[in-house]
Design an enzyme around this catalytic site. Structure first.
Site, PDB file in Angstrom:
ATOM      1  N   ASP A  10       0.871  -1.161   0.000  1.00  0.00           N
ATOM      2  CA  ASP A  10       0.000   0.000   0.000  1.00  0.00           C
ATOM      3  C   ASP A  10       0.919   1.225   0.000  1.00  0.00           C
ATOM      4  O   ASP A  10       2.074   1.138   0.419  1.00  0.00           O
ATOM      5  CB  ASP A  10      -0.861  -0.018   1.264  1.00  0.00           C
ATOM      6  CG  ASP A  10      -1.575   1.293   1.518  1.00  0.00           C
ATOM      7  OD1 ASP A  10      -2.343   1.725   0.647  1.00  0.00           O
ATOM      8  OD2 ASP A  10      -1.345   1.886   2.589  1.00  0.00           O
ATOM      9  N   ALA A  12       0.107   5.122   1.078  1.00  0.00           N
ATOM     10  CA  ALA A  12       0.031   6.042   2.225  1.00  0.00           C
ATOM     11  C   ALA A  12      -0.013   5.281   3.542  1.00  0.00           C
ATOM     12  O   ALA A  12      -0.866   4.438   3.762  1.00  0.00           O
ATOM     13  CB  ALA A  12      -1.176   6.954   2.103  1.00  0.00           C
ATOM     14  N   ALA A  43     -12.411  10.645  10.518  1.00  0.00           N
ATOM     15  CA  ALA A  43     -11.698  10.709   9.234  1.00  0.00           C
ATOM     16  C   ALA A  43     -10.924   9.424   8.971  1.00  0.00           C
ATOM     17  O   ALA A  43     -10.835   8.970   7.836  1.00  0.00           O
ATOM     18  CB  ALA A  43     -10.759  11.913   9.214  1.00  0.00           C
ATOM     19  N   MET A  47     -10.358   4.293   6.589  1.00  0.00           N
ATOM     20  CA  MET A  47      -9.069   4.355   5.895  1.00  0.00           C
ATOM     21  C   MET A  47      -8.794   3.058   5.135  1.00  0.00           C
ATOM     22  O   MET A  47      -8.990   1.976   5.643  1.00  0.00           O
ATOM     23  CB  MET A  47      -7.948   4.622   6.896  1.00  0.00           C
ATOM     24  CG  MET A  47      -6.680   5.157   6.256  1.00  0.00           C
ATOM     25  SD  MET A  47      -6.858   6.791   5.527  1.00  0.00           S
ATOM     26  CE  MET A  47      -6.809   7.834   6.950  1.00  0.00           C
ATOM     27  N   LYS A  51     -11.214   6.867  -2.076  1.00  0.00           N
ATOM     28  CA  LYS A  51     -11.532   8.110  -1.372  1.00  0.00           C
ATOM     29  C   LYS A  51     -12.994   8.521  -1.525  1.00  0.00           C
ATOM     30  O   LYS A  51     -13.580   9.082  -0.602  1.00  0.00           O
ATOM     31  CB  LYS A  51     -10.579   9.228  -1.802  1.00  0.00           C
ATOM     32  CG  LYS A  51      -9.118   8.904  -1.472  1.00  0.00           C
ATOM     33  CD  LYS A  51      -8.950   8.374  -0.061  1.00  0.00           C
ATOM     34  CE  LYS A  51      -7.597   7.813   0.235  1.00  0.00           C
ATOM     35  NZ  LYS A  51      -7.594   6.658   1.103  1.00  0.00           N
ATOM     36  N   HIS A  54     -14.732   6.379   0.839  1.00  0.00           N
ATOM     37  CA  HIS A  54     -14.360   6.851   2.176  1.00  0.00           C
ATOM     38  C   HIS A  54     -15.311   7.969   2.602  1.00  0.00           C
ATOM     39  O   HIS A  54     -15.816   7.961   3.735  1.00  0.00           O
ATOM     40  CB  HIS A  54     -12.905   7.344   2.118  1.00  0.00           C
ATOM     41  CG  HIS A  54     -12.267   7.560   3.445  1.00  0.00           C
ATOM     42  ND1 HIS A  54     -11.081   6.988   3.785  1.00  0.00           N
ATOM     43  CD2 HIS A  54     -12.624   8.319   4.509  1.00  0.00           C
ATOM     44  CE1 HIS A  54     -10.729   7.363   4.998  1.00  0.00           C
ATOM     45  NE2 HIS A  54     -11.655   8.184   5.459  1.00  0.00           N
ATOM     46  N   ARG A 158     -10.862  -1.498  -2.186  1.00  0.00           N
ATOM     47  CA  ARG A 158     -10.774  -2.250  -0.939  1.00  0.00           C
ATOM     48  C   ARG A 158     -12.102  -2.196  -0.192  1.00  0.00           C
ATOM     49  O   ARG A 158     -12.778  -1.185  -0.270  1.00  0.00           O
ATOM     50  CB  ARG A 158      -9.668  -1.650  -0.061  1.00  0.00           C
ATOM     51  CG  ARG A 158      -8.318  -1.781  -0.668  1.00  0.00           C
ATOM     52  CD  ARG A 158      -7.289  -1.151   0.249  1.00  0.00           C
ATOM     53  NE  ARG A 158      -5.988  -1.144  -0.388  1.00  0.00           N
ATOM     54  CZ  ARG A 158      -5.228  -0.078  -0.513  1.00  0.00           C
ATOM     55  NH1 ARG A 158      -5.609   1.078  -0.033  1.00  0.00           N
ATOM     56  NH2 ARG A 158      -4.068  -0.162  -1.101  1.00  0.00           N
ATOM     57  N   ASP A 184      -1.205  -0.766   5.973  1.00  0.00           N
ATOM     58  CA  ASP A 184      -1.297  -0.259   7.339  1.00  0.00           C
ATOM     59  C   ASP A 184      -2.717  -0.211   7.862  1.00  0.00           C
ATOM     60  O   ASP A 184      -2.953   0.273   8.973  1.00  0.00           O
ATOM     61  CB  ASP A 184      -0.665   1.139   7.421  1.00  0.00           C
ATOM     62  CG  ASP A 184      -1.432   2.167   6.604  1.00  0.00           C
ATOM     63  OD1 ASP A 184      -1.838   1.838   5.479  1.00  0.00           O
ATOM     64  OD2 ASP A 184      -1.615   3.288   7.081  1.00  0.00           O
TER      65      ASP A 184
END
Length: 189
Positions: A10, A12, A43, A47, A51, A54, A158, A184
């Site tokens: 991944d 970021a 926020a 994750m 986006k 998200h 994802r 992460d």
């Protein structure tokens, strides 16, 4: 155990932008711009998703939806998601300029993997435009993956495995048992 052929990272939080600071800042700024304050935890909650998804997930949080209704006098709509997403991209690009440092050791790790014949792929919930920014920043710091895919390149982001499968195929992996994926977020794993 099969020989590892590919390692799929991944971006970021895993190899660049330790702590995924950039998207958190951008999501909070965009929601604030539309008179809905969100916490860092809100926020961060979704994750790993694309986006746009998200943003949908943040709106789906009851507390966020309550604050939106209190400020706007109506529930959020898909049009609101679109507007926030359109504003997210330039906000995220501005933030990435200060959050694009590779994690320590990434270029050395890439060299070690390649010396063992292991190919490197990257995936991200970012759009193509944001992914290209990260790629340029990483290249300037000595890291260039062999292949990459972002959420806008596949049908499902994802937690669906589409990005990882696409990478494994592009890199010539003969079995998913010969790949390692590193991320992460639980969403990414």
């Amino acid at each position: 155990m099969s020989r590892i052929q590919t390692v799929l990272f991944d971006w970021a939080g895993t190899i660049i932008d330790w702590g995924s600071v950039a998207p958190v800042f951008a999501f909070r700024a965009v929601f604030e711009r539309f008179a809905v304050a969100i916490s860092e935890a809100e926020a961060r909650g979704p994750m790993g998703k694309s986006k746009r998804e998200h943003i949908q997930s943040i709106f789906a949080m009851p507390a966020v939806q309550e604050r939106f209704v209190a400020g706007k006098g109506r529930p959020s709509t898909e049009a609101d998601v679109d507007v926030l997403y359109e504003n997210f991209i330039p906000t995220q690009l501005d933030v990435l300029a200060t959050c694009s440092t590779l994690l320590p050791g990434v270029p050395a790790l890439a060299d070690t993997l390649r010396s063992r014949g292991i190919r490197i792929g990257t995936s991200t919930g970012y759009s193509t435009e944001l992914d290209q920014f990260n790629r340029r920043a990483a290249a300037a710091q000595g890291f260039v993956p062999d292949a990459g895919v972002c959420a806008s390149d596949v049908r499902r982001g994802r937690p669906a495995p589409d990005m990882l499968w696409t990478l494994a195929l592009e890199l010539g992996t003969t079995s998913v048992l010969e790949s390692i994926a590193l991320d992460d977020t639980p969403m990414g794993i």
